[in-house]
Write an enzyme that holds these catalytic residues in place. Sequence first.
Site, PDB file in Angstrom:
ATOM      1  N   TYR A 157     -28.786  50.302 -33.085  1.00  0.00           N
ATOM      2  CA  TYR A 157     -29.342  49.938 -34.384  1.00  0.00           C
ATOM      3  C   TYR A 157     -30.625  50.717 -34.662  1.00  0.00           C
ATOM      4  O   TYR A 157     -31.627  50.548 -33.959  1.00  0.00           O
ATOM      5  CB  TYR A 157     -29.610  48.437 -34.459  1.00  0.00           C
ATOM      6  CG  TYR A 157     -28.392  47.559 -34.284  1.00  0.00           C
ATOM      7  CD1 TYR A 157     -27.099  48.073 -34.396  1.00  0.00           C
ATOM      8  CD2 TYR A 157     -28.527  46.208 -34.009  1.00  0.00           C
ATOM      9  CE1 TYR A 157     -25.987  47.266 -34.231  1.00  0.00           C
ATOM     10  CE2 TYR A 157     -27.422  45.391 -33.859  1.00  0.00           C
ATOM     11  CZ  TYR A 157     -26.147  45.926 -33.964  1.00  0.00           C
ATOM     12  OH  TYR A 157     -25.049  45.108 -33.807  1.00  0.00           O
ATOM     13  N   HIS A 212     -20.929  47.622 -26.167  1.00  0.00           N
ATOM     14  CA  HIS A 212     -20.826  47.595 -27.633  1.00  0.00           C
ATOM     15  C   HIS A 212     -19.387  47.801 -28.116  1.00  0.00           C
ATOM     16  O   HIS A 212     -18.939  47.170 -29.056  1.00  0.00           O
ATOM     17  CB  HIS A 212     -21.753  48.645 -28.238  1.00  0.00           C
ATOM     18  CG  HIS A 212     -22.223  48.299 -29.613  1.00  0.00           C
ATOM     19  ND1 HIS A 212     -23.422  48.712 -30.129  1.00  0.00           N
ATOM     20  CD2 HIS A 212     -21.650  47.577 -30.603  1.00  0.00           C
ATOM     21  CE1 HIS A 212     -23.565  48.250 -31.366  1.00  0.00           C
ATOM     22  NE2 HIS A 212     -22.501  47.566 -31.672  1.00  0.00           N
TER      23      HIS A 212
END
Length: 283
Positions: free
Chosen positions: A55, A113
């Site tokens: 992010y 992820h």
Amino acid sequence: MTDKQVIFAGQVKVPAIGQGTWYMGENPGRRRDEVSALSAGLDLGLRLIDTAEMYADGAAEEIVGEALSGRRDDAFLVSKVYPWNAGGQKAIAACEASLQRLKTDYLDLYLLHWSGNYSFTETVEAMETLIDQGKIRHWGVSNLDYDDMQALWQVAGGRQCATNQVLYHLASRGIEYDLLPWCQQQMPVMAYSPLAQAGRLRNDLLSNAVVNEVADAHNASAAQILLAWVIRQPGVIAIPKAANIVHVEQNAAALDITLSASDLARLDKAYPAPKSKTALDMA
């Protein structure tokens, strides 16, 4: 605070709504508001904060670290590792870099992820090493479908997986066919983009007439109804992003909304559950 809670690793209870950070850190001008929103969420008891090295290239983790200054123990902190960093020394280095950005010495939960670069065996070994080193308390996965979870379950140590984080909202119900029922017997599910990224993924969702009629009946917003719908399922935690204090207050208030059987039937008719296997949605 509501009694709607989710239990991780059989021992850690958190409210069924947490705080997501995807897209945080991308605009320096919003940093103060983003830090304030996360802090306000902690004040409201939304203990779980989810972030990732991906992010904003780590900037979201830095914002979380600022929000946690002086109150690390108030949070159940989750971050995620890129698949190309999810094995061997790369996993150790990636975790250490996340910890540095977060200004903490441990993660409560560290997630793969998405799968791809390393085998599940290599990733599990790296995660267990990180636990042994005290850098993480638990580990889990993200964006793994039913067949992936069955493969993980066959790997030595794979059953230590503490969660699967997947995309789930009213207009994306594919996990209900096989993945969600299986996970509910094994581990909690973390629902990312529970508002379809404020409607960006499905621009009809927040404006849908039925959603808004149900919202009006509860004196709530459409977003609050969508959150209440996601957490109607046992063992599911929603992690919406709230970039300002007003939004995080609204998210927290959604914990107190209980949808009736009639509400659920109307929402089901507007957005039916799948009747066959569908590809896992990702965003």
